[in-house]
Design a protein around this motif. Structure first.
Motif, PDB file in Angstrom:
ATOM      1  N   ILE A 146       0.907  -1.067  -0.056  1.00 19.85           N
ATOM      2  CA  ILE A 146      -0.036   0.062  -0.026  1.00 19.85           C
ATOM      3  C   ILE A 146       0.870   1.266   0.134  1.00 19.85           C
ATOM      4  O   ILE A 146       0.593   2.151  -0.792  1.00 19.85           O
ATOM      5  CB  ILE A 146      -1.030  -0.127   1.358  1.00 19.85           C
ATOM      6  N   ILE A 147       1.840   1.183   0.691  1.00 20.98           N
ATOM      7  CA  ILE A 147       2.711   2.351   0.956  1.00 20.98           C
ATOM      8  C   ILE A 147       3.412   2.539  -0.343  1.00 20.98           C
ATOM      9  O   ILE A 147       3.673   3.971  -0.926  1.00 20.98           O
ATOM     10  CB  ILE A 147       3.766   2.289   2.063  1.00 20.98           C
ATOM     11  N   SER A 148       3.858   1.319  -1.041  1.00 22.43           N
ATOM     12  CA  SER A 148       4.646   1.513  -2.256  1.00 22.43           C
ATOM     13  C   SER A 148       3.776   2.337  -3.334  1.00 22.43           C
ATOM     14  O   SER A 148       4.156   2.978  -4.123  1.00 22.43           O
ATOM     15  CB  SER A 148       5.439   0.294  -2.557  1.00 22.43           C
ATOM     16  N   PHE A 149       2.487   1.472  -3.348  1.00 17.27           N
ATOM     17  CA  PHE A 149       1.631   2.162  -4.380  1.00 17.27           C
ATOM     18  C   PHE A 149       1.469   3.624  -4.392  1.00 17.27           C
ATOM     19  O   PHE A 149       1.204   4.444  -5.255  1.00 17.27           O
ATOM     20  CB  PHE A 149       0.230   1.195  -4.184  1.00 17.27           C
ATOM     21  N   LEU A 150       1.298   3.982  -3.136  1.00 19.64           N
ATOM     22  CA  LEU A 150       1.098   5.379  -2.822  1.00 19.64           C
ATOM     23  C   LEU A 150       2.182   6.338  -3.276  1.00 19.64           C
ATOM     24  O   LEU A 150       2.108   7.308  -3.835  1.00 19.64           O
ATOM     25  CB  LEU A 150       0.648   5.610  -1.397  1.00 19.64           C
ATOM     26  N   GLN A 151       3.277   5.810  -3.099  1.00 17.51           N
ATOM     27  CA  GLN A 151       4.768   6.309  -3.392  1.00 17.51           C
ATOM     28  C   GLN A 151       4.793   6.602  -4.842  1.00 17.51           C
ATOM     29  O   GLN A 151       5.024   7.683  -5.407  1.00 17.51           O
ATOM     30  CB  GLN A 151       6.015   5.840  -2.774  1.00 17.51           C
ATOM     31  N   ILE A 152       4.410   5.661  -5.647  1.00 18.96           N
ATOM     32  CA  ILE A 152       4.703   5.445  -7.136  1.00 18.96           C
ATOM     33  C   ILE A 152       3.557   6.603  -7.764  1.00 18.96           C
ATOM     34  O   ILE A 152       3.642   6.968  -8.634  1.00 18.96           O
ATOM     35  CB  ILE A 152       4.541   3.955  -7.622  1.00 18.96           C
ATOM     36  N   ALA A 153       2.283   6.412  -7.243  1.00 17.06           N
ATOM     37  CA  ALA A 153       1.227   7.297  -7.755  1.00 17.06           C
ATOM     38  C   ALA A 153       1.253   8.634  -7.644  1.00 17.06           C
ATOM     39  O   ALA A 153       1.045   9.207  -8.263  1.00 17.06           O
ATOM     40  CB  ALA A 153      -0.184   6.572  -6.967  1.00 17.06           C
ATOM     41  N   PHE A 154       1.818   9.272  -6.138  1.00 13.68           N
ATOM     42  CA  PHE A 154       1.783  10.421  -6.014  1.00 13.68           C
ATOM     43  C   PHE A 154       3.323  10.967  -5.854  1.00 13.68           C
ATOM     44  O   PHE A 154       3.631  12.073  -6.187  1.00 13.68           O
ATOM     45  CB  PHE A 154       1.199  10.690  -4.696  1.00 13.68           C
ATOM     46  N   ALA A 155       4.291  10.066  -5.205  1.00 11.87           N
ATOM     47  CA  ALA A 155       5.475  10.726  -4.928  1.00 11.87           C
ATOM     48  C   ALA A 155       6.254  10.822  -6.224  1.00 11.87           C
ATOM     49  O   ALA A 155       7.372  11.621  -6.385  1.00 11.87           O
ATOM     50  CB  ALA A 155       6.381  10.006  -3.940  1.00 11.87           C
ATOM     51  N   PHE A 156       5.987   9.578  -6.991  1.00 12.80           N
ATOM     52  CA  PHE A 156       6.941   9.513  -8.156  1.00 12.80           C
ATOM     53  C   PHE A 156       6.679  10.627  -9.356  1.00 12.80           C
ATOM     54  O   PHE A 156       7.684  11.281  -9.989  1.00 12.80           O
ATOM     55  CB  PHE A 156       6.635   8.061  -8.795  1.00 12.80           C
ATOM     56  N   PRO A 157       5.146  10.896  -9.651  1.00 13.10           N
ATOM     57  CA  PRO A 157       5.192  12.083 -10.473  1.00 13.10           C
ATOM     58  C   PRO A 157       5.266  13.485 -10.091  1.00 13.10           C
ATOM     59  O   PRO A 157       5.467  14.355 -10.736  1.00 13.10           O
ATOM     60  CB  PRO A 157       3.617  11.803 -11.062  1.00 13.10           C
ATOM     61  N   ALA A 158       5.478  13.773  -8.647  1.00 15.14           N
ATOM     62  CA  ALA A 158       5.692  15.035  -8.060  1.00 15.14           C
ATOM     63  C   ALA A 158       6.810  15.814  -8.556  1.00 15.14           C
ATOM     64  O   ALA A 158       6.492  16.891  -9.060  1.00 15.14           O
ATOM     65  CB  ALA A 158       5.672  14.942  -6.536  1.00 15.14           C
ATOM     66  N   PRO A 159       8.073  15.196  -8.791  1.00 16.14           N
ATOM     67  CA  PRO A 159       9.162  15.888  -9.431  1.00 16.14           C
ATOM     68  C   PRO A 159       8.854  16.363 -10.856  1.00 16.14           C
ATOM     69  O   PRO A 159       9.265  17.427 -11.331  1.00 16.14           O
ATOM     70  CB  PRO A 159      10.075  14.926  -9.353  1.00 16.14           C
ATOM     71  N   ILE A 160       7.963  15.603 -11.598  1.00 15.75           N
ATOM     72  CA  ILE A 160       7.986  15.898 -12.803  1.00 15.75           C
ATOM     73  C   ILE A 160       7.168  17.132 -13.191  1.00 15.75           C
ATOM     74  O   ILE A 160       7.318  17.910 -13.777  1.00 15.75           O
ATOM     75  CB  ILE A 160       7.165  14.637 -13.830  1.00 15.75           C
ATOM     76  N   LEU A 161       5.920  17.135 -12.392  1.00 14.34           N
ATOM     77  CA  LEU A 161       5.209  18.269 -12.231  1.00 14.34           C
ATOM     78  C   LEU A 161       5.826  19.261 -11.959  1.00 14.34           C
ATOM     79  O   LEU A 161       5.466  20.389 -12.302  1.00 14.34           O
ATOM     80  CB  LEU A 161       3.785  17.587 -11.374  1.00 14.34           C
ATOM     81  N   LEU A 162       6.419  19.248 -10.933  1.00 14.86           N
ATOM     82  CA  LEU A 162       7.403  20.465 -10.273  1.00 14.86           C
ATOM     83  C   LEU A 162       8.318  20.976 -11.326  1.00 14.86           C
ATOM     84  O   LEU A 162       8.203  22.070 -11.545  1.00 14.86           O
ATOM     85  CB  LEU A 162       8.109  20.321  -9.096  1.00 14.86           C
ATOM     86  N   ALA A 163       9.111  20.150 -12.349  1.00 16.10           N
ATOM     87  CA  ALA A 163       9.908  20.596 -13.007  1.00 16.10           C
ATOM     88  C   ALA A 163       9.133  21.298 -14.172  1.00 16.10           C
ATOM     89  O   ALA A 163       9.494  22.157 -14.874  1.00 16.10           O
ATOM     90  CB  ALA A 163      10.616  19.273 -13.686  1.00 16.10           C
ATOM     91  N   LEU A 164       8.010  20.728 -14.565  1.00 19.44           N
ATOM     92  CA  LEU A 164       7.044  21.229 -15.751  1.00 19.44           C
ATOM     93  C   LEU A 164       6.550  22.642 -15.200  1.00 19.44           C
ATOM     94  O   LEU A 164       6.556  23.598 -16.207  1.00 19.44           O
ATOM     95  CB  LEU A 164       6.028  20.245 -16.229  1.00 19.44           C
ATOM     96  N   LEU A 165       6.315  22.990 -13.933  1.00 25.90           N
ATOM     97  CA  LEU A 165       5.967  24.221 -13.552  1.00 25.90           C
ATOM     98  C   LEU A 165       6.924  25.348 -13.380  1.00 25.90           C
ATOM     99  O   LEU A 165       6.838  26.221 -13.928  1.00 25.90           O
ATOM    100  CB  LEU A 165       5.257  23.751 -12.066  1.00 25.90           C
ATOM    101  N   LEU A 166       7.915  24.850 -12.894  1.00 26.98           N
ATOM    102  CA  LEU A 166       9.240  25.558 -12.851  1.00 26.98           C
ATOM    103  C   LEU A 166       9.871  25.861 -14.364  1.00 26.98           C
ATOM    104  O   LEU A 166      10.175  27.077 -14.582  1.00 26.98           O
ATOM    105  CB  LEU A 166      10.448  25.169 -12.060  1.00 26.98           C
ATOM    106  N   ASN A 167       9.645  24.890 -15.218  1.00 26.99           N
ATOM    107  CA  ASN A 167      10.183  25.381 -16.544  1.00 26.99           C
ATOM    108  C   ASN A 167       9.301  26.377 -17.292  1.00 26.99           C
ATOM    109  O   ASN A 167       9.815  26.898 -18.098  1.00 26.99           O
ATOM    110  CB  ASN A 167      10.340  24.277 -17.452  1.00 26.99           C
TER     111      ASN A 167
END
Length: 320
Positions: free
Chosen positions: A98-119
């Motif tokens: 459950i913890i692994s699924f939550l991290q893949i679903a939310f923590a993994f794409p978070a840097p991608i979204l932040l990089a797109l936002l800052l870019n």
């Protein structure tokens, strides 16, 4: 004499091997500085990742540290039978997944979204300031991170004081077992989202600028440029990191969970890493702990191989 005749002679493989050794020696001398820089990292992996593999045999033994590997008796698959028959193990695996699924679903794409936002920010000054702020938590240890969160969300923290002042009663989010897994994922995002953007910023910088200029001339807005140019440019990096993440799917943060487990209980916070620690190191049941660790490593390896095969069939380069 013909080269094919020479290649069929008995001495040809020896000569070929000697040639490879000679070329390897020349490469070492020519790039000795680079290999010296690689040496500390190679020694680290040798000492802490490859040599400890000899301890895998503990999973098949009734191991005693006083008897050592040579004096302990072999028990075959008895430790795995104990592991699967342990009622605590099923809950441990469930919490880990459950913890692994939550991290893949939310923590993994978070840097991608932040990089797109800052870019997308036009001001380089604002971009650098935000980058500096979000990078800082990565350099804090989990002890400090959890202490900070405790001061904010704990029973005596700022949020609890605010609730009491509003007459809403006391609240202790850090000790709530029902929301503990969401709390873990939030902590991971807060700590590592900035650091994770470094790789995606590097990938974005490699995308040719003329593609954005051509898209803007054709009337594509910011969202269309992100969807049709930036994301396809990031896709190989995303696939690579996702494959690596899936290989580490059963490792969900030993220190982070161990520090917070007493406040929420083992039923909500027991994962495979803490199970191995409490059962093997503290409990002295080394064989069962090693069996759990070996099982985790085997599943991680299978996940990497399967994810890489799926990625290659989907048209991506994959990891190998």
């Amino acid at each position: 004499m013909d080269r094919e005749v020479l290649a069929t002679r008995p001495g040809a493989p020896v000569a070929s091997s000697a040639g490879r050794v000679r070329r390897l020696g020349q490469a070492l001398r020519q790039h000795k500085v680079i290999y010296l820089l690689l040496l500390p990292g190679m020694l680290y992996f040798l000492a802490f990742h490859y040599l400890p593999l000899a301890g895998v045999s503990i999973a098949f033994m009734d191991y005693s540290p006083f008897l050592g590997l040579s004096g302990s008796t072999w028990t075959g698959l008895d430790n795995f039978a104990k592991l699967f028959g342990d009622p605590e193990f099923a809950g441990t695996v469930r919490n880990t997944l459950i913890i692994s699924f939550l991290q893949i679903a939310f923590a993994f794409p978070a840097p991608i979204l932040l990089a797109l936002l800052l870019n997308s920010l036009l001001s380089e000054r604002v971009k650098r300031m935000v980058q500096t702020v979000v990078y800082l938590p990565h350099f804090l240890s989990w002890v400090i991170v959890i202490a900070v969160w405790q001061q904010v969300l704990g029973g005596a923290g700022a949020v609890a004081d605010l609730f009491q002042q509003l007459g809403l009663g006391s609240v202790n989010i850090m000790a709530n077992a029902d929301t503990f897994k969401i709390l873990l994922t939030s902590q991971v995002i807060w700590k590592d989202v900035g650091w994770g953007t470094i790789i995606f910023f590097a990938a974005i910088s490699a995308i040719p600028v003329h593609l954005y200029e051509s898209a803007a001339v054709d009337g594509a807005g910011p969202l269309r440029r992100i969807w049709h140019i930036t994301l396809p440019g990031l896709l190989p990096v995303i696939v690579l990191l996702l494959i690596l993440k899936l290989g580490d799917v059963l490792s969900v943060g030993f220190e982070q969970i161990l520090l917070q487990q007493p406040s929420v209980g083992a039923e909500a916070a027991q994962v495979l890493d803490t199970f191995v620690y409490f059962r093997g190191v503290l409990g002295g049941d080394w064989g069962v702990g090693a069996a759990a660790g070996l099982l985790k490593g085997a599943i991680g390896t299978l996940m990497i191989v399967a994810a890489n095969r799926i990625a290659r069939r989907a048209g991506s380069e994959g990891l190998f």
